[in-house]
Design a protein around this motif. Structure first.
Motif, PDB file in Angstrom:
ATOM      1  N   MET A   1      -2.072   5.285  -8.195  1.00  0.00           N
ATOM      2  CA  MET A   1      -3.499   5.406  -8.540  1.00  0.00           C
ATOM      3  C   MET A   1      -4.372   5.082  -7.333  1.00  0.00           C
ATOM      4  SD  MET A   1      -4.110   4.172 -12.488  1.00  0.00           S
ATOM      5  CE  MET A   1      -4.309   2.516 -12.001  1.00  0.00           C
ATOM      6  N   LEU A   2      -4.030   4.019  -6.608  1.00  0.00           N
ATOM      7  CA  LEU A   2      -4.798   3.679  -5.403  1.00  0.00           C
ATOM      8  C   LEU A   2      -4.681   4.768  -4.344  1.00  0.00           C
ATOM      9  CD1 LEU A   2      -4.079  -0.127  -5.016  1.00  0.00           C
ATOM     10  CD2 LEU A   2      -6.295   0.942  -5.402  1.00  0.00           C
ATOM     11  N   LEU A   3      -3.475   5.270  -4.148  1.00  0.00           N
ATOM     12  CA  LEU A   3      -3.267   6.337  -3.180  1.00  0.00           C
ATOM     13  C   LEU A   3      -4.079   7.570  -3.550  1.00  0.00           C
ATOM     14  CD1 LEU A   3      -1.677   7.391  -0.712  1.00  0.00           C
ATOM     15  CD2 LEU A   3       0.051   8.170  -2.337  1.00  0.00           C
ATOM     16  N   PHE A   4      -4.057   7.950  -4.805  1.00  0.00           N
ATOM     17  CA  PHE A   4      -4.820   9.113  -5.272  1.00  0.00           C
ATOM     18  C   PHE A   4      -6.317   8.886  -5.097  1.00  0.00           C
ATOM     19  CE2 PHE A   4      -6.845  11.628  -8.648  1.00  0.00           C
ATOM     20  CZ  PHE A   4      -6.415  12.883  -8.241  1.00  0.00           C
ATOM     21  N   PHE A   5      -6.799   7.692  -5.401  1.00  0.00           N
ATOM     22  CA  PHE A   5      -8.223   7.382  -5.228  1.00  0.00           C
ATOM     23  C   PHE A   5      -8.656   7.558  -3.781  1.00  0.00           C
ATOM     24  CE2 PHE A   5     -11.342   4.193  -3.930  1.00  0.00           C
ATOM     25  CZ  PHE A   5     -12.436   4.642  -4.657  1.00  0.00           C
ATOM     26  N   PHE A   6      -7.896   7.010  -2.838  1.00  0.00           N
ATOM     27  CA  PHE A   6      -8.277   7.122  -1.439  1.00  0.00           C
ATOM     28  C   PHE A   6      -8.136   8.540  -0.908  1.00  0.00           C
ATOM     29  CE2 PHE A   6      -7.604   2.472  -1.507  1.00  0.00           C
ATOM     30  CZ  PHE A   6      -8.878   2.115  -1.090  1.00  0.00           C
ATOM     31  N   MET A   7      -7.181   9.299  -1.425  1.00  0.00           N
ATOM     32  CA  MET A   7      -7.041  10.693  -0.999  1.00  0.00           C
ATOM     33  C   MET A   7      -8.234  11.519  -1.463  1.00  0.00           C
ATOM     34  SD  MET A   7      -2.989  11.372  -1.589  1.00  0.00           S
ATOM     35  CE  MET A   7      -3.219  13.113  -1.682  1.00  0.00           C
ATOM     36  N   VAL A   8      -8.745  11.246  -2.646  1.00  0.00           N
ATOM     37  CA  VAL A   8      -9.868  12.005  -3.192  1.00  0.00           C
ATOM     38  C   VAL A   8     -11.183  11.586  -2.548  1.00  0.00           C
ATOM     39  CG1 VAL A   8     -11.214  12.391  -5.293  1.00  0.00           C
ATOM     40  CG2 VAL A   8      -8.742  12.514  -5.361  1.00  0.00           C
ATOM     41  N   SER A   9     -11.377  10.312  -2.302  1.00  0.00           N
ATOM     42  CA  SER A   9     -12.684   9.830  -1.851  1.00  0.00           C
ATOM     43  C   SER A   9     -12.853   9.828  -0.331  1.00  0.00           C
ATOM     44  CB  SER A   9     -12.924   8.424  -2.388  1.00  0.00           C
ATOM     45  OG  SER A   9     -11.966   7.535  -1.864  1.00  0.00           O
TER      46      SER A   9
END
Length: 156
Positions: free
Chosen positions: A26-34
């Motif tokens: 979830m953290l990885l996905f958040f940083f990839m998107v933002s």
């Protein structure tokens, strides 16, 4: 009251790590998107001038950047210390600005083309002669919506 008594013989159960991979992803996905990646590698020194009356651009996807300044030390052996024009990731002569603007227009949809902005990011110590040459080329290519990038002046 036995509920609050300390039990000496019992060990604490181990912490469950079953949800740890979910949290990491979830953290990885958040940083990839933002996170946005830098599109251009600067090859010129960039110390923007200060200004007091600033306004932000509404739609940054319609902005094309032209960088003008002294080449960085690693490029000075090849290009010298005179101010240079950087379009995308390359140093270009003034004459190639028209081709750059045409390519930027073709990359946009036809409905967005009238709202395109050309932003000039010019080093503080650059002489106005090269800036005037760039502005003349922008006029020839009918790119009349020009923005000068600067940074907010801090009160001392």
């Amino acid at each position: 009251m036995s509920k609050f008594r300390k039990d000496d013989g019992k060990e604490l159960p181990p912490i469950s790590t079953a949800s740890l991979p979910d949290i990491v992803f979830m953290l990885l996905f958040f940083f990839m998107v933002s996170t946005t990646m830098r599109e251009v590698t600067l090859r010129v020194k960039m110390h923007l001038p200060e200004a007091t009356e600033l306004s932000k651009l509404e739609k940054k996807s319609l902005v094309s950047y032209i960088y003008i300044g002294e080449p960085l030390p690693m490029y000075q052996k090849t290009f010298g210390k005179a101010p240079r024009i950087q379009l995308n990731d390359q140093f270009e002569p003034v004459e190639s600005i028209q081709d750059f603007i045409i390519a930027e227009r073709e990359a946009r949809e036809e409905a967005e083309q009238p709202f395109m902005v050309t932003s000039l990011k010019i080093d503080d110590n650059t002489k106005m002669g090269i800036v005037q040459d760039v502005k003349q080329e922008l006029r020839k290519s009918a790119a009349l919506n020009i923005n000068y990038s600067s940074r907010q002046r801090t009160e001392r």
